[in-house]
Design a protein around this motif. Structure first.
Motif, short mmCIF file in Angstrom:
data_model
loop_
_atom_site.label_atom_id
_atom_site.label_comp_id
_atom_site.label_asym_id
_atom_site.label_seq_id
_atom_site.Cartn_x
_atom_site.Cartn_y
_atom_site.Cartn_z
N ARG A 845 0.83 -1.19 0.00
CA ARG A 845 0.00 0.00 0.00
C ARG A 845 0.88 1.26 0.00
O ARG A 845 0.59 2.24 -0.70
N SER A 848 2.39 1.73 -3.50
CA SER A 848 1.39 2.30 -4.41
C SER A 848 1.20 3.78 -4.13
O SER A 848 1.03 4.60 -5.05
N ARG A 849 1.23 4.15 -2.83
CA ARG A 849 1.06 5.56 -2.49
C ARG A 849 2.22 6.39 -3.04
O ARG A 849 2.02 7.49 -3.56
N VAL A 852 1.76 6.88 -6.76
CA VAL A 852 0.68 7.83 -7.08
C VAL A 852 1.14 9.25 -6.84
O VAL A 852 0.88 10.16 -7.64
N PHE A 908 -2.10 -6.43 -7.16
CA PHE A 908 -2.44 -5.11 -6.63
C PHE A 908 -1.47 -4.04 -7.17
O PHE A 908 -1.88 -2.93 -7.52
N TYR A 909 -0.17 -4.39 -7.22
CA TYR A 909 0.85 -3.44 -7.72
C TYR A 909 0.59 -3.07 -9.18
O TYR A 909 0.64 -1.88 -9.57
N GLU A 911 -2.20 -3.23 -10.78
CA GLU A 911 -3.46 -2.51 -10.91
C GLU A 911 -3.23 -1.02 -10.66
O GLU A 911 -3.84 -0.15 -11.31
N THR A 912 -2.33 -0.73 -9.71
CA THR A 912 -2.00 0.69 -9.46
C THR A 912 -1.36 1.32 -10.70
O THR A 912 -1.69 2.45 -11.09
N THR A 915 -3.93 1.97 -13.33
CA THR A 915 -4.74 3.15 -13.02
C THR A 915 -4.01 4.44 -13.37
O THR A 915 -4.59 5.38 -13.91
N LEU A 916 -2.72 4.49 -13.09
CA LEU A 916 -1.92 5.69 -13.39
C LEU A 916 -1.51 5.78 -14.86
O LEU A 916 -1.11 6.87 -15.31
#
Length: 935
Positions: A845, A848-849, A852, A908-909, A911-912, A915-916
């Protein structure tokens, strides 16, 4: 008395004599040193190799060998008495003088036998060694160096018969033998009959060359035209036995004398027989001459009478015609002499009038005619009136008169040059015309006289006068400018006409303007005078395409004409160069050391200099440098000041920059568009206004650039540099170097402030964020986009490649800084990660932060391609660190629980990243689930 021989015997003797002459030279007996007894001749009595060289003593023979058959090499003597100039006894060795005499006495004087050198024939030729060695048909020969040199060195080969030659047999001569056979047999019978008749006619059994009745039995000494018995060698040849037997008895002397008397009687009989044969053969001619003697005497008497009559007639002719004719010729010669004397008197009268005529010619300024008259008179005095007593002082007087004319011409020319150059100048705005030369006829007469005297120093005198006039004009103009100024300071001028104090820049420009106009008028006058001088020289050399300015023949040689033409051209160049030097002193750093010219004043100064340079170039044909250098110095000072101001301003802006994105005014957008199209004609002040703007700068309508305020000011400065170079091309070279320096300053200072974190200390920034780094990178990319267009505008930029490499390296360094920050944080999170629930874990998490936040910081600044490149590097680093952590945790691709946790975390990684949209679409699939296990 020996019996006489017939003609056939003589013919037989002649044939035998010819046969003897064909034998070798060693069988010859014709020698002055021969002995009557038939002994062989001594070796010193004749020379083998010099024809008709006979010697009476050994000393003569030795002297002949030393002079003709000996060479001296230094102090040595080399004997050359032999075949082909090589002595057989002393081939090539040099010996001393004493040894040479001993060698000649031993091997050449006392030589008992003498053999002639072999005569060269066709069979004397040997093999040619170079031809044998280079024979291409032989190839390599193994026994070449073991053979003995000679005729057998090369194997003899049989030459086959030629197919082109017919086979000749005896039958081919049958016809010829049949036709000649009869005549040959008749000739043989006739020859035999003659041989039988000759002995019968002589009354002997046949004579031969060796018989006592043949003339060859008489020694040659008795057949010479002079027989001088008082000479010892001659006496010895005639009486050999008497000279050799001086100690014998009287009886022996009597016997020897009797034998000698008989031998001499025999010689006398032989000679008488030959005389009788000659008389018998010529008897018919003798009797014919005797019978015609009376007729010849009668003819002689008749011829003598005719001669007497002819002499009498010639005497009468001489008295009647020749004497009177000679008197006529004598009187004609006397009249010719009287005419020559009269011509001399007339010539003397003409010479006597030379001085009054010279005064008349000098009064009319006809210097060429006066000099011609002096030259002609001097030639007459030296050639035709040489020795006339009344003219003995006239040549000296004429020489003094010639020197006086030369001095008069020089003085008149200097006076004319001073008066012509110091005439009032034409009003401002009017140019000198072609008729600027005053008293052109007077100038032509003076120059023609100087050329007649071959006095070319007037060119240098005119150059000095012109330089003095130019100096005086500039000094006068400077005095006028100082008198108009309001300064109360004391005026001090140097000798060249420059001021030691200062003037304002407008006053200097006005002074330069007036000086250039005045000097242009003076140069036009000088050009007109030089043109007249050149025309006069062309007329003096006799050029066909020139105006005939003289009445006499051409007197100037082609070499002197070419020399004068070059001097006149150098005069124009020197005067123009001096004008440039004086004007250069006006605009030199010494004169303007405390003045700072603006761009407008520099433009005005450039126009004045260019116009004056073009004028002088049209006059002398050569560009002058001093004034151009002075102008370039001023341009360099202006460019340096211009650059210093802009560079200092840029440094201040960078130090105060907060590195935040600002809106782009429309005026800067128009500046970029103009720079893109290469249009720098519009001043930058007219483009700036206070209107709104766009958040980004658009390049070519589609490339957005987010910039800071310092970048905008850099664009404006670059446009100012380009506009200044456009308005003043003289500044282009200076501005091109300064632009490179300005860009280098921007690059290095921005690197110090952002990469080196100098902005935190100077501008008060708390931290250097990724946004700050992205804005700097975008500003550098904008400069890289402008670099090719700046280079095209300035035509050349020294250091262009270096500055381009520096900017690219700086951009790459910023990218490394951006993804390095995030990669370090990701690596720190992965070190504390363990493959256990919950999923996603706190570690992923945080990762990913971070991704972003970075995307939010740079997405609005950097282009998408650069963002993909940065995230691609971080993605690669993430996979490497994750593999290390999996190895550390001993997690394998075995489908176990931990393998499932890893798969969920990676899902999950990814997917981030999807999204970006931080990576290109092909790299956003789930291929990492398999790649992570590949080590």
């Amino acid at each position: 008395m020996a019996t006489t021989r017939t003609q056939g015997d003589a013919e037989t003797g002649n044939g035998q004599q010819q046969q003897q002459q064909g034998n070798s030279r060693k069988h010859s007996t014709a020698s002055t040193g021969g002995i009557l007894s038939g002994a062989p001749a001594a070796s010193w009595q004749s020379c083998y190799y010099c024809t008709r060289e006979h010697f009476k003593s050994i000393q003569e023979f030795v002297s002949h060998l030393r002079n003709r058959h000996c060479t001296r090499e230094g102090g040595s003597f080399v004997c050359r008495y032999g075949f082909n100039g090589v002595c057989a006894s002393l081939p090539l060795d040099g010996v001393s003088d004493r040894d040479y005499d001993a060698h000649v006495a031993k091997y050449h004087v006392n030589q008992l036998t003498r053999e002639m050198p072999p005569e060269w024939g066709v069979y004397s030729a040997a093999q040619n060694l170079p031809a044998v060695l280079n024979d291409p048909s032989r190839g390599k020969q193994s026994n070449l160096f073991t053979k003995k040199w000679g005729e057998q060195f090369v194997e003899r080969t049989h030459v086959p018969a030629s197919a082109r030659l017919p086979d000749i047999t005896h039958a081919d001569f049958a016809v010829y033998l049949g036709s000649i056979g009869k005549r040959y047999r008749w000739h043989e019978r006739r020859q035999q009959q003659l041989e039988r008749d000759i002995p019968l006619e002589n009354g002997t059994g046949g004579g031969s060359i060796g018989s006592p009745t043949h003339l060859s039995s008489v020694p040659d000494i008795f057949l010479k035209s002079q027989l001088q018995l008082h000479h010892a060698p001659t006496f010895k040849q005639v009486f050999p036995d008497l000279m050799q037997s001086s100690d014998s008895s009287p009886a022996t002397h009597q016997q020897t004398g009797r034998q000698l008397q008989e031998q001499l009687s025999q010689y006398l009989d032989v000679v008488e027989v030959k005389i009788a044969q000659q008389v018998s053969q010529k008897s018919a001619a003798f009797f014919h001459a005797m019978t015609t003697q009376h007729a010849i005497l009668a003819e002689m008497e008749q011829a003598a009478e005719q001669v007497r009559q002819l002499r009498s007639a010639l005497a009468q002719l001489h008295n009647s015609s020749v004497v009177d004719s000679f008197k006529v010729l004598r009187y004609a010669k006397r009249r010719q002499h009287y005419n020559l004397t009269l011509d001399k008197l007339r010539l003397m009268a003409t010479v006597h009038k030379t001085q009054p005529m010279l005064q008349l010619l000098l009064g009319t300024q006809d210097y060429v005619a006066a000099l011609d008259l002096i030259g002609t008179t001097q030639e007459i005095l030296s050639a035709e009136l040489l020795g006339v007593h009344c003219f003995k002082h006239l040549p000296m007087q004429l020489s003094e008169m010639e020197k006086l004319i030369d001095k008069m011409l020089t003085t008149e020319f200097e006076r004319y040059a001073a008066s012509d150059l110091n005439r009032p100048l034409t009003p401002e705005g009017l140019l000198e015309t072609d008729s600027v030369c005053a008293e052109e006829d007077k100038l032509v007469a003076i120059v023609m006289g100087l050329l007649r005297k071959q006095n070319f120093s007037f060119v240098q005198s005119y150059q000095q006068e012109a330089i003095a006039t130019i100096r005086a004009i500039i000094k006068q103009l400077l005095i006028e400018v100082l008198s108009r100024s309001d300064s109360d300071q004391e005026i001090s001028l140097t000798g060249a006409g420059e001021q030691a104090l200062e003037l304002t820049l407008p006053e200097w420009i006005a002074l330069l303007q007036r000086s250039s106009q005045a000097l242009t008028s003076i140069l036009e006058r000088i050009k007109a005078v030089v043109g007249i001088m050149q025309q006069t020289a062309d007329a003096a050399v006799g050029a066909q395409d020139t105006v005939n300015l003289i009445d006499s023949e051409a007197f100037l040689s082609a070499s002197h004409h070419e020399q004068l033409r070059s001097h006149l051209q150098l005069l124009l160049q020197a005067v123009c160069h001096y004008c440039h030097e004086r004007c250069a002193n006006i605009v030199s750093p010494q004169s303007l050391e405390r003045s700072s010219a603006s761009e407008q004043e520099l433009s005005q100064l450039s126009d004045i200099v260019e116009q004056f340079s073009e004028t002088t170039k049209s006059i002398c044909g050569v560009s002058s440098v001093p004034l151009q250098l002075a102008l370039k110095v001023q341009a360099s000072r202006y460019a340096q000041r211009f650059h210093s101001e802009h560079k200092h301003k840029l440094s201040l802006l960078l130090d105060q920059e907060r590195w935040r994105q600002v809106d782009i005014p429309h005026e800067f957008q128009r500046i970029i568009e103009r720079m893109s199209s290469g249009d720098y004609a519009k001043p930058e002040g007219s483009l700036i206004s206070n209107g709104g703007g766009n958040p980004v700068l658009l390049l070519e309508g589609k490339q957005p650039y987010a910039l800071v305020s310092a970048s905008l000011m850099l664009i404006q400065m670059l446009y100012e540099y380009g506009g200044s170079a456009h308005r003043l091309p003289l500044l282009a070279s200076y501005h091109s170097r300064n632009v490179v320096d300005l860009l280098r300053c921007f690059n290095s200072r921005s690197c110090q402030l952002i990469i080196g974190a100098g902005a935190m200390r100077v501008a008060g920034l708390k931290t250097i964020t990724s946004t700050n780094l992205a804005l700097v990178s975008r500003a550098l990319q904008l400069v890289l986009w402008l670099l090719p267009r700046l280079k095209e505008h300035f035509h050349t930029m020294s250091g262009y490649e270096a500055i381009e490499r520096d900017y690219q390296g700086h951009i790459k360094e910023i990218e490394n800084k951006i993804h390095g920050i995030v990669s370090e944080r990701v690596a720190a999170q992965l070190e504390a990660w363990e493959a256990r629930p919950p999923i996603p874990s706190q570690t992923f998490r945080h990762i990913s932060r971070h991704l972003v936040k970075l995307h939010e910081a740079i997405a609005g600044v950097l282009p998408e391609a650069q963002i993909h490149e940065i995230y691609g590097v971080m993605h690669s680093n993430f996979k490497d660190r994750l593999r290390e952590q999996l190895l550390k945790l001993n997690i394998n691709n075995n489908g176990g629980p931990q393998h499932g946790v890893v798969t969920s975390e990676l899902t999950f990684y990814m997917e981030t990243l999807r999204t970006l949209k931080a990576l290109p679409a092909p790299q956003l699939d789930n291929g990492i689930l398999e790649d992570i296990w590949l080590y």
